[in-house]
Design a protein around this motif. Structure first.
Motif, PDB file in Angstrom:
ATOM      1  N   GLN A  85       7.503  -1.661  -4.873  1.00  0.00           N
ATOM      2  CA  GLN A  85       7.202  -2.451  -6.191  1.00  0.00           C
ATOM      3  C   GLN A  85       5.877  -2.869  -6.556  1.00  0.00           C
ATOM      4  O   GLN A  85       5.672  -3.637  -7.427  1.00  0.00           O
ATOM      5  N   GLN A  86       4.990  -2.285  -5.865  1.00  0.00           N
ATOM      6  CA  GLN A  86       3.346  -2.401  -6.041  1.00  0.00           C
ATOM      7  C   GLN A  86       3.055  -1.781  -7.400  1.00  0.00           C
ATOM      8  O   GLN A  86       3.441  -0.523  -7.315  1.00  0.00           O
ATOM      9  N   THR A  87       2.461  -2.214  -8.349  1.00  0.00           N
ATOM     10  CA  THR A  87       2.098  -1.355  -9.367  1.00  0.00           C
ATOM     11  C   THR A  87       0.658  -1.027  -9.262  1.00  0.00           C
ATOM     12  O   THR A  87       0.219  -0.020  -9.855  1.00  0.00           O
ATOM     13  N   VAL A  88      -0.229  -1.919  -8.612  1.00  0.00           N
ATOM     14  CA  VAL A  88      -1.462  -1.385  -8.648  1.00  0.00           C
ATOM     15  C   VAL A  88      -1.311  -0.957  -6.836  1.00  0.00           C
ATOM     16  O   VAL A  88      -1.130  -1.903  -5.975  1.00  0.00           O
ATOM     17  N   PRO A  89      -1.692   0.313  -6.451  1.00  0.00           N
ATOM     18  CA  PRO A  89      -1.917   0.616  -5.017  1.00  0.00           C
ATOM     19  C   PRO A  89      -3.196  -0.208  -4.346  1.00  0.00           C
ATOM     20  O   PRO A  89      -4.053  -0.583  -5.000  1.00  0.00           O
ATOM     21  N   SER A  90      -2.675  -0.412  -2.957  1.00  0.00           N
ATOM     22  CA  SER A  90      -3.512  -1.183  -2.223  1.00  0.00           C
ATOM     23  C   SER A  90      -4.671  -0.455  -1.803  1.00  0.00           C
ATOM     24  O   SER A  90      -4.778   0.907  -2.049  1.00  0.00           O
ATOM     25  N   ARG A  91      -5.819  -0.833  -1.252  1.00  0.00           N
ATOM     26  CA  ARG A  91      -6.986  -0.200  -0.723  1.00  0.00           C
ATOM     27  C   ARG A  91      -6.669   0.446   0.648  1.00  0.00           C
ATOM     28  O   ARG A  91      -6.436  -0.310   1.647  1.00  0.00           O
ATOM     29  N   PRO A  92      -6.325   1.734   0.853  1.00  0.00           N
ATOM     30  CA  PRO A  92      -6.000   2.288   1.846  1.00  0.00           C
ATOM     31  C   PRO A  92      -7.236   2.393   2.809  1.00  0.00           C
ATOM     32  O   PRO A  92      -8.442   2.176   2.364  1.00  0.00           O
ATOM     33  N   PRO A  93      -6.879   2.283   4.110  1.00  0.00           N
ATOM     34  CA  PRO A  93      -8.338   2.491   4.942  1.00  0.00           C
ATOM     35  C   PRO A  93      -8.895   3.604   4.641  1.00  0.00           C
ATOM     36  O   PRO A  93      -8.451   4.754   4.130  1.00  0.00           O
ATOM     37  N   SER A  94     -10.444   3.567   5.074  1.00  0.00           N
ATOM     38  CA  SER A  94     -11.393   4.673   4.657  1.00  0.00           C
ATOM     39  C   SER A  94     -11.162   5.702   5.731  1.00  0.00           C
ATOM     40  O   SER A  94     -11.616   6.888   5.374  1.00  0.00           O
ATOM     41  N   ASN A  95     -10.782   5.411   6.789  1.00  0.00           N
ATOM     42  CA  ASN A  95     -10.268   6.146   7.767  1.00  0.00           C
ATOM     43  C   ASN A  95      -8.960   6.973   7.858  1.00  0.00           C
ATOM     44  O   ASN A  95      -8.194   5.863   8.551  1.00  0.00           O
ATOM     45  N   SER A 120      -9.098  -0.961  15.722  1.00  0.00           N
ATOM     46  CA  SER A 120     -10.483  -1.202  15.733  1.00  0.00           C
ATOM     47  C   SER A 120     -11.306   0.120  15.260  1.00  0.00           C
ATOM     48  O   SER A 120     -12.322   0.107  14.542  1.00  0.00           O
ATOM     49  N   LEU A 121     -10.611   1.309  15.486  1.00  0.00           N
ATOM     50  CA  LEU A 121     -11.378   2.485  14.990  1.00  0.00           C
ATOM     51  C   LEU A 121     -10.997   2.846  13.611  1.00  0.00           C
ATOM     52  O   LEU A 121     -11.768   3.330  12.718  1.00  0.00           O
ATOM     53  N   LEU A 122     -10.067   2.479  13.357  1.00  0.00           N
ATOM     54  CA  LEU A 122      -9.274   2.778  11.780  1.00  0.00           C
ATOM     55  C   LEU A 122     -10.109   1.948  10.777  1.00  0.00           C
ATOM     56  O   LEU A 122     -10.444   2.489   9.864  1.00  0.00           O
ATOM     57  N   ASP A 123     -10.411   0.424  10.976  1.00  0.00           N
ATOM     58  CA  ASP A 123     -10.920  -0.435  10.431  1.00  0.00           C
ATOM     59  C   ASP A 123     -12.245  -0.956  10.770  1.00  0.00           C
ATOM     60  O   ASP A 123     -12.238  -2.044  11.567  1.00  0.00           O
ATOM     61  N   PRO A 124     -13.430  -0.381  10.916  1.00  0.00           N
ATOM     62  CA  PRO A 124     -14.525  -0.654  11.470  1.00  0.00           C
ATOM     63  C   PRO A 124     -15.266  -1.968  11.156  1.00  0.00           C
ATOM     64  O   PRO A 124     -15.867  -2.745  11.834  1.00  0.00           O
ATOM     65  N   GLU A 125     -14.758  -2.333   9.621  1.00  0.00           N
ATOM     66  CA  GLU A 125     -15.631  -3.713   9.126  1.00  0.00           C
ATOM     67  C   GLU A 125     -14.999  -4.584   9.921  1.00  0.00           C
ATOM     68  O   GLU A 125     -15.476  -5.670  10.106  1.00  0.00           O
ATOM     69  N   VAL A 126     -13.557  -4.740  10.181  1.00  0.00           N
ATOM     70  CA  VAL A 126     -12.872  -5.816  10.867  1.00  0.00           C
ATOM     71  C   VAL A 126     -12.993  -5.667  12.443  1.00  0.00           C
ATOM     72  O   VAL A 126     -13.320  -6.200  13.354  1.00  0.00           O
ATOM     73  N   PHE A 167       1.938  -0.039  15.071  1.00  0.00           N
ATOM     74  CA  PHE A 167       0.499   0.163  14.481  1.00  0.00           C
ATOM     75  C   PHE A 167       0.908   0.345  13.003  1.00  0.00           C
ATOM     76  O   PHE A 167      -0.019  -0.363  12.264  1.00  0.00           O
ATOM     77  N   ASN A 168       1.501   0.890  12.473  1.00  0.00           N
ATOM     78  CA  ASN A 168       1.776   1.025  11.103  1.00  0.00           C
ATOM     79  C   ASN A 168       1.996  -0.095  10.410  1.00  0.00           C
ATOM     80  O   ASN A 168       1.537  -0.474   9.449  1.00  0.00           O
ATOM     81  N   MET A 169       2.796  -1.045  11.123  1.00  0.00           N
ATOM     82  CA  MET A 169       3.020  -2.238  10.242  1.00  0.00           C
ATOM     83  C   MET A 169       2.042  -3.084  10.398  1.00  0.00           C
ATOM     84  O   MET A 169       1.668  -4.012   9.332  1.00  0.00           O
ATOM     85  N   LEU A 170       1.156  -3.125  11.515  1.00  0.00           N
ATOM     86  CA  LEU A 170      -0.121  -3.945  11.501  1.00  0.00           C
ATOM     87  C   LEU A 170      -1.030  -3.325  10.324  1.00  0.00           C
ATOM     88  O   LEU A 170      -1.417  -4.146   9.698  1.00  0.00           O
ATOM     89  N   LYS A 171      -1.198  -2.026  10.261  1.00  0.00           N
ATOM     90  CA  LYS A 171      -1.937  -1.604   8.901  1.00  0.00           C
ATOM     91  C   LYS A 171      -1.293  -2.062   7.661  1.00  0.00           C
ATOM     92  O   LYS A 171      -2.101  -2.580   6.828  1.00  0.00           O
ATOM     93  N   PHE A 172      -0.239  -1.850   7.722  1.00  0.00           N
ATOM     94  CA  PHE A 172       0.580  -2.503   6.489  1.00  0.00           C
ATOM     95  C   PHE A 172       0.285  -3.942   6.098  1.00  0.00           C
ATOM     96  O   PHE A 172      -0.075  -4.365   4.955  1.00  0.00           O
ATOM     97  N   MET A 196      -2.269  -5.847   7.450  1.00  0.00           N
ATOM     98  CA  MET A 196      -3.803  -5.892   7.267  1.00  0.00           C
ATOM     99  C   MET A 196      -4.310  -5.496   5.739  1.00  0.00           C
ATOM    100  O   MET A 196      -4.780  -6.142   5.188  1.00  0.00           O
ATOM    101  N   PHE A 197      -3.744  -4.244   5.570  1.00  0.00           N
ATOM    102  CA  PHE A 197      -4.269  -3.710   4.187  1.00  0.00           C
ATOM    103  C   PHE A 197      -3.525  -4.061   2.955  1.00  0.00           C
ATOM    104  O   PHE A 197      -4.091  -4.334   2.083  1.00  0.00           O
ATOM    105  N   ASP A 198      -2.297  -3.742   2.932  1.00  0.00           N
ATOM    106  CA  ASP A 198      -1.311  -4.084   1.890  1.00  0.00           C
ATOM    107  C   ASP A 198      -0.958  -5.478   1.598  1.00  0.00           C
ATOM    108  O   ASP A 198      -0.900  -5.844   0.526  1.00  0.00           O
ATOM    109  N   VAL A 199      -0.795  -6.344   2.668  1.00  0.00           N
ATOM    110  CA  VAL A 199      -0.503  -7.819   2.447  1.00  0.00           C
ATOM    111  C   VAL A 199      -1.855  -8.419   2.330  1.00  0.00           C
ATOM    112  O   VAL A 199      -1.868  -9.501   1.762  1.00  0.00           O
TER     113      VAL A 199
END
Length: 188
Positions: A37-47, A98-104, A127-132, A134-137
């Protein structure tokens, strides 16, 4: 009459909630629908490293994660055994994040989110749901080192009827106190 019976059945099912054994599937389905449903993609992890590859790496936050394992749902049978299956899965998810998102990196409250997810789905899905989440929600904004969004939300909860302009003034006036409160909450 038949339609009324269906409606009443639906209401009863709705009030009883999603059965525990299907929650993980439903959450996964809802997250996929949300993304569609998202028209603007979320910012994916840089890693973009896959989960299994992240597990092979070391993180500087391993010690903090290990200390918090016993504090996360300590009375729940799945997490009770020291370095048992539940705690090991929780460790893996938190380490990988913690490795995927070093800023957090790792923040104490993340273990409770990951723990709830693990109770309803497998480790990699959790893990994938946590990523969702954190980044998408957008939950990661609350766990960033400056905790600015968490501070604003604390003020919003404390003063729910306030206008945005009023909240800004309140934020400027009591920012220091909120910082101490948030740090105290995160440390407890």
């Amino acid at each position: 009459a038949h339609l009324s019976l269906i409606f009443v059945s639906f209401v009863c099912l709705f009030h009883s909630g999603v059965p525990r054994q299907h929650r993980g599937e439903i959450w996964r389905f809802l997250s996929e629908q949300y993304l569609l449903q998202q028209t603007v993609p979320s910012r994916p992890p840089s890693n973009p490293t896959p989960y299994k590859e992240l597990l092979k790496q070391l993180t500087s936050q391993q010690h903090a994660i290990l200390i918090d394992l016993g504090r996360t749902f300590p009375t729940h049978p799945y997490f009770q055994a020291q370095l048992g299956a539940g705690q090991l899965s929780l460790f893996n998810i938190l380490k990988a994040y913690s490795l995927l998102d070093p800023e957090v990196g790792y923040c104490q409250g993340l273990s409770f989110i990951a723990g709830v997810l693990l109770l309803h789905m497998g480790e990699e899905d959790a893990f994938n749901m946590l990523k969702f989440l954190m980044f998408d929600v957008g939950l990661r904004k609350q766990y960033r080192p400056d905790m600015i969004i968490l501070q604003v939300r604390c003020i919003s909860l404390a003063f729910p009827e306030s206008t945005p302009a009023c909240l800004l003034v309140l934020y400027q006036i009591i920012c220091v106190q909120i910082c101490f409160i948030c740090l105290w909450i995160c440390k407890s």
